[in-house]
Scaffold this motif. Structure first.
Motif, PDB file in Angstrom:
ATOM      1  N   ASP A 120     -65.465  30.499  20.374  1.00 40.77           N
ATOM      2  CA  ASP A 120     -64.716  31.324  21.327  1.00 40.77           C
ATOM      3  C   ASP A 120     -65.414  31.452  22.685  1.00 40.77           C
ATOM      4  O   ASP A 120     -65.013  32.269  23.519  1.00 40.77           O
ATOM      5  N   HIS A 122     -65.335  30.212  25.713  1.00 42.44           N
ATOM      6  CA  HIS A 122     -64.570  29.386  26.647  1.00 42.44           C
ATOM      7  C   HIS A 122     -65.314  29.181  27.966  1.00 42.44           C
ATOM      8  O   HIS A 122     -65.363  28.070  28.495  1.00 42.44           O
ATOM      9  N   THR A 145     -63.118  24.573  22.893  1.00 41.29           N
ATOM     10  CA  THR A 145     -63.136  25.895  22.264  1.00 41.29           C
ATOM     11  C   THR A 145     -61.720  26.260  21.826  1.00 41.29           C
ATOM     12  O   THR A 145     -61.513  26.772  20.739  1.00 41.29           O
ATOM     13  N   GLU A 146     -60.772  26.011  22.700  1.00 38.81           N
ATOM     14  CA  GLU A 146     -59.340  26.147  22.395  1.00 38.81           C
ATOM     15  C   GLU A 146     -58.629  25.165  23.306  1.00 38.81           C
ATOM     16  O   GLU A 146     -58.871  25.127  24.504  1.00 38.81           O
ATOM     17  N   TYR A 147     -57.766  24.369  22.726  1.00 36.66           N
ATOM     18  CA  TYR A 147     -57.182  23.213  23.413  1.00 36.66           C
ATOM     19  C   TYR A 147     -56.480  23.600  24.717  1.00 36.66           C
ATOM     20  O   TYR A 147     -56.716  23.009  25.772  1.00 36.66           O
ATOM     21  N   ILE A 217     -58.942  31.603  15.888  1.00 32.36           N
ATOM     22  CA  ILE A 217     -58.883  31.936  17.311  1.00 32.36           C
ATOM     23  C   ILE A 217     -57.470  31.673  17.823  1.00 32.36           C
ATOM     24  O   ILE A 217     -56.905  30.603  17.576  1.00 32.36           O
ATOM     25  N   GLY A 219     -54.306  30.364  19.494  1.00 27.84           N
ATOM     26  CA  GLY A 219     -54.096  29.109  20.207  1.00 27.84           C
ATOM     27  C   GLY A 219     -53.476  28.055  19.304  1.00 27.84           C
ATOM     28  O   GLY A 219     -52.923  28.358  18.237  1.00 27.84           O
ATOM     29  N   ASP A 222     -54.793  27.612  15.447  1.00 26.88           N
ATOM     30  CA  ASP A 222     -54.355  28.711  14.589  1.00 26.88           C
ATOM     31  C   ASP A 222     -52.859  28.659  14.354  1.00 26.88           C
ATOM     32  O   ASP A 222     -52.374  28.911  13.245  1.00 26.88           O
ATOM     33  N   ASN A 248     -60.534  35.704  14.253  1.00 28.23           N
ATOM     34  CA  ASN A 248     -61.197  35.043  15.376  1.00 28.23           C
ATOM     35  C   ASN A 248     -62.270  34.044  14.944  1.00 28.23           C
ATOM     36  O   ASN A 248     -63.225  33.783  15.679  1.00 28.23           O
TER      37      ASN A 248
END
Length: 379
Positions: A120, A122, A145-147, A217, A219, A222, A248
Protein backbone atom coordinates in the motif's frame (compact mmCIF):
# COMPACT_ATOMS: atom_id res chain seq x y z
CA UNK A 1 22.63 0.54 -26.56
CA UNK A 2 20.56 1.86 -23.67
CA UNK A 3 17.03 0.82 -22.90
CA UNK A 4 15.70 4.18 -24.09
CA UNK A 5 17.44 3.91 -27.47
CA UNK A 6 16.28 0.35 -27.99
CA UNK A 7 12.71 1.29 -27.09
CA UNK A 8 12.65 4.03 -29.72
CA UNK A 9 14.00 1.76 -32.42
CA UNK A 10 11.56 -0.99 -31.55
CA UNK A 11 8.64 1.43 -31.60
CA UNK A 12 9.63 2.42 -35.12
CA UNK A 13 9.96 -1.18 -36.23
CA UNK A 14 6.66 -2.21 -34.67
CA UNK A 15 8.23 -4.99 -32.59
CA UNK A 16 7.39 -3.56 -29.17
CA UNK A 17 3.85 -4.88 -29.24
CA UNK A 18 1.80 -7.21 -31.35
CA UNK A 19 1.07 -5.51 -34.67
CA UNK A 20 -2.63 -6.22 -34.22
CA UNK A 21 -2.70 -3.92 -31.20
CA UNK A 22 -2.10 -1.02 -33.58
CA UNK A 23 -5.52 -1.73 -35.12
CA UNK A 24 -7.42 -1.19 -31.88
CA UNK A 25 -10.02 1.52 -32.40
CA UNK A 26 -12.85 2.99 -30.35
CA UNK A 27 -15.22 0.82 -32.36
CA UNK A 28 -13.47 -2.46 -31.56
CA UNK A 29 -13.17 -1.98 -27.79
CA UNK A 30 -16.16 -3.33 -25.79
CA UNK A 31 -18.25 -0.63 -24.09
CA UNK A 32 -17.72 -2.25 -20.68
CA UNK A 33 -13.94 -2.05 -21.14
CA UNK A 34 -14.16 1.60 -22.18
CA UNK A 35 -16.17 2.35 -19.06
CA UNK A 36 -13.80 0.59 -16.66
CA UNK A 37 -10.68 1.72 -18.53
CA UNK A 38 -9.01 -1.68 -18.94
CA UNK A 39 -9.64 -4.93 -20.79
CA UNK A 40 -10.40 -8.27 -19.23
CA UNK A 41 -8.29 -11.02 -20.75
CA UNK A 42 -11.24 -12.69 -22.58
CA UNK A 43 -12.18 -9.27 -24.01
CA UNK A 44 -8.65 -8.72 -25.29
CA UNK A 45 -8.55 -12.13 -26.92
CA UNK A 46 -12.00 -11.76 -28.47
CA UNK A 47 -11.02 -8.36 -29.87
CA UNK A 48 -7.58 -9.55 -31.04
CA UNK A 49 -7.77 -13.34 -31.61
CA UNK A 50 -4.16 -13.51 -32.77
CA UNK A 51 -3.13 -12.41 -29.27
CA UNK A 52 -4.67 -15.57 -27.81
CA UNK A 53 -2.70 -17.72 -30.22
CA UNK A 54 0.48 -15.74 -29.59
CA UNK A 55 0.09 -16.11 -25.82
CA UNK A 56 -0.53 -19.86 -26.07
CA UNK A 57 2.57 -20.29 -28.23
CA UNK A 58 4.71 -18.12 -25.98
CA UNK A 59 3.58 -19.88 -22.79
CA UNK A 60 4.57 -23.22 -24.36
CA UNK A 61 8.09 -21.78 -24.60
CA UNK A 62 7.85 -20.73 -20.94
CA UNK A 63 6.84 -24.22 -19.84
CA UNK A 64 9.53 -25.97 -21.89
CA UNK A 65 13.22 -26.31 -21.10
CA UNK A 66 15.33 -23.21 -21.66
CA UNK A 67 16.89 -22.73 -25.10
CA UNK A 68 20.31 -21.01 -24.93
CA UNK A 69 20.54 -17.63 -26.62
CA UNK A 70 22.95 -17.26 -29.53
CA UNK A 71 22.92 -13.46 -29.34
CA UNK A 72 26.13 -11.66 -28.36
CA UNK A 73 25.41 -9.05 -25.70
CA UNK A 74 27.81 -6.13 -25.44
CA UNK A 75 26.94 -5.68 -21.76
CA UNK A 76 24.60 -7.23 -19.19
CA UNK A 77 20.98 -6.09 -19.43
CA UNK A 78 20.30 -3.74 -16.53
CA UNK A 79 16.89 -4.54 -15.06
CA UNK A 80 14.98 -2.57 -12.42
CA UNK A 81 12.79 -4.99 -10.43
CA UNK A 82 10.04 -3.23 -8.47
CA UNK A 83 7.94 -5.50 -6.32
CA UNK A 84 6.26 -5.63 -2.88
CA UNK A 85 8.92 -7.79 -1.30
CA UNK A 86 7.74 -6.74 2.15
CA UNK A 87 4.47 -8.69 1.63
CA UNK A 88 3.67 -11.96 3.44
CA UNK A 89 3.18 -13.92 0.22
CA UNK A 90 6.30 -15.62 -1.14
CA UNK A 91 5.17 -15.13 -4.75
CA UNK A 92 7.36 -12.06 -5.29
CA UNK A 93 10.46 -13.68 -3.85
CA UNK A 94 9.85 -16.64 -6.16
CA UNK A 95 9.40 -14.26 -9.09
CA UNK A 96 12.81 -12.77 -8.39
CA UNK A 97 14.51 -16.17 -8.15
CA UNK A 98 12.86 -17.65 -11.23
CA UNK A 99 13.70 -14.62 -13.40
CA UNK A 100 17.35 -14.90 -12.42
CA UNK A 101 17.53 -18.67 -12.87
CA UNK A 102 15.91 -18.65 -16.31
CA UNK A 103 18.10 -15.78 -17.54
CA UNK A 104 21.16 -17.74 -16.42
CA UNK A 105 19.94 -20.92 -18.14
CA UNK A 106 19.41 -18.99 -21.38
CA UNK A 107 22.85 -17.44 -21.13
CA UNK A 108 21.53 -13.87 -21.21
CA UNK A 109 23.79 -11.60 -19.10
CA UNK A 110 21.90 -9.36 -16.70
CA UNK A 111 22.11 -7.18 -13.62
CA UNK A 112 19.05 -6.70 -11.40
CA UNK A 113 18.53 -3.71 -9.10
CA UNK A 114 15.70 -4.28 -6.61
CA UNK A 115 13.24 -1.64 -5.45
CA UNK A 116 11.15 -2.79 -2.49
CA UNK A 117 7.99 -1.50 -0.80
CA UNK A 118 4.85 -2.57 1.01
CA UNK A 119 1.71 -3.24 -1.06
CA UNK A 120 0.00 0.00 0.00
CA UNK A 121 3.03 2.33 -0.25
CA UNK A 122 1.85 4.15 -3.37
CA UNK A 123 3.94 7.29 -2.80
CA UNK A 124 7.08 5.30 -2.12
CA UNK A 125 6.72 3.48 -5.42
CA UNK A 126 6.17 6.80 -7.17
CA UNK A 127 9.46 8.07 -5.73
CA UNK A 128 11.20 4.89 -6.92
CA UNK A 129 9.84 5.47 -10.44
CA UNK A 130 11.57 8.86 -10.42
CA UNK A 131 14.84 7.17 -9.45
CA UNK A 132 14.51 4.67 -12.29
CA UNK A 133 13.69 7.35 -14.87
CA UNK A 134 16.80 9.22 -13.76
CA UNK A 135 18.89 6.09 -14.16
CA UNK A 136 20.05 4.07 -17.15
CA UNK A 137 18.04 0.84 -17.22
CA UNK A 138 17.40 -1.47 -20.15
CA UNK A 139 14.19 -2.90 -18.65
CA UNK A 140 11.76 -2.27 -15.83
CA UNK A 141 9.69 -5.01 -14.22
CA UNK A 142 7.03 -3.31 -12.10
CA UNK A 143 4.63 -4.93 -9.67
CA UNK A 144 2.39 -1.91 -9.00
CA UNK A 145 1.17 -1.19 -5.48
CA UNK A 146 -2.23 -0.84 -7.15
CA UNK A 147 -2.63 -0.97 -10.91
CA UNK A 148 -4.92 2.02 -11.41
CA UNK A 149 -3.15 4.15 -8.83
CA UNK A 150 0.13 3.64 -10.67
CA UNK A 151 -1.28 4.03 -14.20
CA UNK A 152 0.48 7.32 -14.92
CA UNK A 153 3.78 5.93 -13.63
CA UNK A 154 3.41 2.79 -15.75
CA UNK A 155 2.75 4.97 -18.81
CA UNK A 156 5.73 7.23 -18.04
CA UNK A 157 8.05 4.27 -17.57
CA UNK A 158 6.85 2.56 -20.73
CA UNK A 159 7.51 5.68 -22.82
CA UNK A 160 11.14 5.77 -21.67
CA UNK A 161 12.21 2.21 -20.81
CA UNK A 162 10.85 -1.16 -22.01
CA UNK A 163 8.46 -2.06 -19.18
CA UNK A 164 6.80 -5.28 -18.04
CA UNK A 165 3.83 -5.01 -15.66
CA UNK A 166 3.40 -7.79 -13.11
CA UNK A 167 0.40 -9.39 -11.42
CA UNK A 168 -2.04 -7.85 -13.92
CA UNK A 169 -3.39 -9.25 -17.19
CA UNK A 170 -5.60 -6.26 -18.02
CA UNK A 171 -4.11 -3.72 -20.46
CA UNK A 172 -5.35 -0.15 -20.15
CA UNK A 173 -7.55 0.64 -23.14
CA UNK A 174 -6.05 4.05 -23.86
CA UNK A 175 -2.45 2.81 -23.73
CA UNK A 176 -2.84 0.05 -26.34
CA UNK A 177 -0.89 0.81 -29.48
CA UNK A 178 0.77 3.92 -28.04
CA UNK A 179 4.32 4.62 -26.90
CA UNK A 180 3.01 4.37 -23.33
CA UNK A 181 2.04 0.70 -23.69
CA UNK A 182 4.14 -1.78 -21.68
CA UNK A 183 5.88 -4.57 -23.56
CA UNK A 184 3.61 -7.06 -21.84
CA UNK A 185 1.54 -7.74 -18.73
CA UNK A 186 2.62 -10.89 -16.89
CA UNK A 187 0.59 -12.53 -14.18
CA UNK A 188 -2.28 -14.77 -13.24
CA UNK A 189 -5.85 -13.95 -14.18
CA UNK A 190 -7.39 -13.23 -10.77
CA UNK A 191 -10.89 -13.74 -12.20
CA UNK A 192 -9.95 -17.31 -13.14
CA UNK A 193 -8.66 -17.85 -9.61
CA UNK A 194 -11.89 -16.41 -8.20
CA UNK A 195 -13.95 -18.74 -10.39
CA UNK A 196 -11.86 -21.75 -9.35
CA UNK A 197 -12.52 -20.89 -5.68
CA UNK A 198 -16.20 -20.26 -6.45
CA UNK A 199 -16.70 -23.68 -8.04
CA UNK A 200 -14.83 -25.37 -5.21
CA UNK A 201 -16.87 -23.53 -2.55
CA UNK A 202 -20.21 -24.43 -4.09
CA UNK A 203 -19.20 -28.08 -4.43
CA UNK A 204 -17.83 -28.21 -0.87
CA UNK A 205 -20.86 -26.57 0.78
CA UNK A 206 -23.61 -27.83 -1.47
CA UNK A 207 -24.25 -24.21 -2.39
CA UNK A 208 -25.74 -23.27 0.97
CA UNK A 209 -24.52 -20.90 3.67
CA UNK A 210 -23.26 -17.42 4.47
CA UNK A 211 -19.96 -15.90 3.38
CA UNK A 212 -18.08 -12.80 4.53
CA UNK A 213 -15.28 -11.16 2.56
CA UNK A 214 -11.93 -10.12 3.96
CA UNK A 215 -10.86 -7.72 1.24
CA UNK A 216 -7.46 -6.80 -0.18
CA UNK A 217 -6.23 -3.27 -1.01
CA UNK A 218 -9.05 -1.40 -2.81
CA UNK A 219 -8.57 -1.54 -6.56
CA UNK A 220 -8.38 -3.88 -9.53
CA UNK A 221 -6.92 -6.97 -7.83
CA UNK A 222 -9.38 -6.88 -4.94
CA UNK A 223 -12.27 -6.36 -7.33
CA UNK A 224 -11.25 -9.39 -9.36
CA UNK A 225 -10.52 -11.58 -6.36
CA UNK A 226 -13.31 -10.53 -3.98
CA UNK A 227 -16.12 -9.10 -6.11
CA UNK A 228 -15.80 -11.67 -8.88
CA UNK A 229 -15.87 -14.48 -6.33
CA UNK A 230 -18.89 -12.96 -4.58
CA UNK A 231 -20.84 -12.55 -7.81
CA UNK A 232 -19.98 -16.07 -8.92
CA UNK A 233 -21.23 -17.76 -5.74
CA UNK A 234 -24.40 -15.65 -5.54
CA UNK A 235 -25.22 -16.20 -9.22
CA UNK A 236 -24.65 -19.96 -9.10
CA UNK A 237 -25.84 -21.06 -5.65
CA UNK A 238 -28.01 -20.19 -2.68
CA UNK A 239 -25.03 -18.80 -0.81
CA UNK A 240 -25.22 -15.24 0.51
CA UNK A 241 -22.53 -12.61 1.00
CA UNK A 242 -23.53 -11.15 4.37
CA UNK A 243 -20.64 -8.84 5.26
CA UNK A 244 -17.16 -7.64 4.38
CA UNK A 245 -14.12 -6.08 6.01
CA UNK A 246 -11.37 -4.05 4.35
CA UNK A 247 -8.27 -5.84 5.61
CA UNK A 248 -5.97 -3.92 3.26
CA UNK A 249 -3.65 -6.90 2.80
CA UNK A 250 -2.52 -6.67 6.42
CA UNK A 251 -2.23 -9.78 8.61
CA UNK A 252 -2.93 -8.11 11.97
CA UNK A 253 -5.83 -6.10 10.57
CA UNK A 254 -7.20 -9.33 9.09
CA UNK A 255 -7.04 -10.98 12.50
CA UNK A 256 -9.14 -8.15 13.98
CA UNK A 257 -11.50 -8.12 11.01
CA UNK A 258 -12.04 -11.86 11.11
CA UNK A 259 -12.85 -11.68 14.82
CA UNK A 260 -15.37 -8.92 14.17
CA UNK A 261 -17.04 -10.85 11.35
CA UNK A 262 -17.18 -14.07 13.38
CA UNK A 263 -18.75 -12.18 16.28
CA UNK A 264 -21.40 -10.59 14.06
CA UNK A 265 -22.12 -13.81 12.15
CA UNK A 266 -21.54 -16.87 14.38
CA UNK A 267 -23.26 -19.09 11.80
CA UNK A 268 -21.00 -18.03 8.95
CA UNK A 269 -19.86 -20.78 6.60
CA UNK A 270 -16.82 -19.14 5.00
CA UNK A 271 -14.39 -16.27 5.39
CA UNK A 272 -13.11 -15.48 1.90
CA UNK A 273 -9.55 -14.18 2.16
CA UNK A 274 -8.16 -12.13 -0.72
CA UNK A 275 -4.43 -12.61 -0.02
CA UNK A 276 -1.96 -14.77 1.88
CA UNK A 277 -1.55 -12.29 4.74
CA UNK A 278 -5.32 -12.00 5.08
CA UNK A 279 -5.75 -15.77 5.05
CA UNK A 280 -3.18 -16.28 7.79
CA UNK A 281 -4.69 -13.52 9.93
CA UNK A 282 -8.17 -15.02 9.57
CA UNK A 283 -6.78 -18.48 10.31
CA UNK A 284 -5.29 -17.24 13.58
CA UNK A 285 -8.60 -15.67 14.58
CA UNK A 286 -10.64 -18.78 13.81
CA UNK A 287 -8.12 -20.97 15.64
CA UNK A 288 -8.15 -18.75 18.72
CA UNK A 289 -11.96 -18.82 18.80
CA UNK A 290 -12.07 -22.61 18.35
CA UNK A 291 -14.18 -22.47 15.19
CA UNK A 292 -11.63 -23.59 12.61
CA UNK A 293 -13.53 -26.80 11.91
CA UNK A 294 -16.74 -24.86 11.31
CA UNK A 295 -15.51 -22.07 9.02
CA UNK A 296 -13.86 -22.43 5.62
CA UNK A 297 -10.89 -20.14 5.10
CA UNK A 298 -9.16 -20.06 1.73
CA UNK A 299 -5.71 -19.03 0.69
CA UNK A 300 -4.89 -16.92 -2.34
CA UNK A 301 -1.78 -17.70 -4.34
CA UNK A 302 -0.73 -21.06 -2.97
CA UNK A 303 2.66 -20.16 -1.55
CA UNK A 304 4.56 -22.37 0.86
CA UNK A 305 2.84 -21.00 3.99
CA UNK A 306 -0.60 -21.65 2.53
CA UNK A 307 0.23 -25.16 1.34
CA UNK A 308 1.71 -26.07 4.70
CA UNK A 309 -1.44 -24.81 6.40
CA UNK A 310 -3.62 -26.92 4.09
CA UNK A 311 -1.58 -30.03 4.86
CA UNK A 312 -1.69 -29.21 8.60
CA UNK A 313 -5.50 -28.91 8.60
CA UNK A 314 -5.78 -25.11 8.66
CA UNK A 315 -6.74 -23.53 5.36
CA UNK A 316 -9.10 -25.65 3.30
CA UNK A 317 -8.26 -24.53 -0.23
CA UNK A 318 -6.17 -22.05 -2.19
CA UNK A 319 -6.10 -20.53 -5.65
CA UNK A 320 -2.70 -21.99 -6.54
CA UNK A 321 -0.49 -20.08 -8.95
CA UNK A 322 1.98 -22.13 -10.99
CA UNK A 323 4.44 -19.62 -9.68
CA UNK A 324 7.71 -20.07 -11.52
CA UNK A 325 5.99 -19.84 -14.90
CA UNK A 326 5.53 -16.22 -13.84
CA UNK A 327 9.22 -15.39 -13.53
CA UNK A 328 10.11 -17.61 -16.47
CA UNK A 329 7.69 -15.63 -18.64
CA UNK A 330 9.42 -12.39 -17.61
CA UNK A 331 12.85 -13.77 -18.51
CA UNK A 332 11.61 -15.12 -21.84
CA UNK A 333 9.84 -11.84 -22.66
CA UNK A 334 12.96 -9.78 -21.92
CA UNK A 335 15.08 -12.15 -24.00
CA UNK A 336 12.58 -12.06 -26.90
CA UNK A 337 12.37 -8.26 -26.82
CA UNK A 338 16.17 -7.89 -26.66
CA UNK A 339 16.43 -10.19 -29.69
CA UNK A 340 13.82 -8.10 -31.54
CA UNK A 341 11.08 -10.74 -31.46
CA UNK A 342 7.43 -9.82 -30.78
CA UNK A 343 5.98 -10.37 -27.30
CA UNK A 344 2.24 -10.89 -26.64
CA UNK A 345 0.43 -8.04 -24.90
CA UNK A 346 -0.48 -10.42 -22.04
CA UNK A 347 1.20 -13.53 -20.67
CA UNK A 348 -1.09 -15.34 -18.24
CA UNK A 349 0.16 -18.35 -16.30
CA UNK A 350 -1.94 -21.20 -14.89
CA UNK A 351 -3.98 -20.94 -11.69
CA UNK A 352 -5.95 -23.79 -10.13
CA UNK A 353 -7.65 -24.83 -6.88
CA UNK A 354 -5.69 -27.08 -4.50
CA UNK A 355 -7.43 -28.30 -1.35
CA UNK A 356 -7.20 -30.35 1.84
CA UNK A 357 -8.32 -33.52 0.05
CA UNK A 358 -4.98 -33.81 -1.75
CA UNK A 359 -2.30 -35.99 -0.22
CA UNK A 360 1.10 -34.50 0.65
CA UNK A 361 2.55 -36.43 -2.30
CA UNK A 362 0.00 -34.90 -4.66
CA UNK A 363 0.76 -31.41 -3.38
CA UNK A 364 4.48 -32.10 -3.70
CA UNK A 365 3.97 -33.14 -7.32
CA UNK A 366 2.29 -29.78 -7.99
CA UNK A 367 5.00 -27.78 -6.27
CA UNK A 368 7.92 -29.66 -7.83
CA UNK A 369 7.03 -28.04 -11.16
CA UNK A 370 5.52 -24.78 -9.89
CA UNK A 371 8.60 -24.02 -7.76
CA UNK A 372 11.14 -25.63 -10.09
CA UNK A 373 13.44 -22.60 -10.01
CA UNK A 374 12.61 -20.98 -6.68
CA UNK A 375 12.65 -24.22 -4.64
CA UNK A 376 12.27 -24.14 -0.86
CA UNK A 377 12.48 -20.62 0.47
CA UNK A 378 14.09 -19.65 3.75
CA UNK A 379 12.06 -16.56 4.68
Amino acid sequence: MTGKMSLKSLLLSGLLISSLAHHVTAQTVPDAAKERGYLLLPELHEMLPAERDAMTEFMARVQAAAVPSDKTYEAPLKIALMFPSLETSDAWARLNLSIRARMEEMGVPFEIVEYMFKPDEHDRQGAQVEQILAGDFDYVVIGPTEYQVQKSNIARLSAEVPTLVMNVVNPFVDLLGTENQPITHVGFDHTIGAEELCRWTIAETGGEGKIALLRYIPGLIDSQRSDHFAKCVEDNSNMEIVDHFEANGDRELSFSGANALLSRHPDIKMLHAASTAIALGALAAATERGVLDDVIINGWGGGADELKSIMDGGLKVTAFRVNDDWGTAVAEAIRAHAEEQPVPVVLAATIKALDYKLTPDEITAETDYAFRYSGKLDR
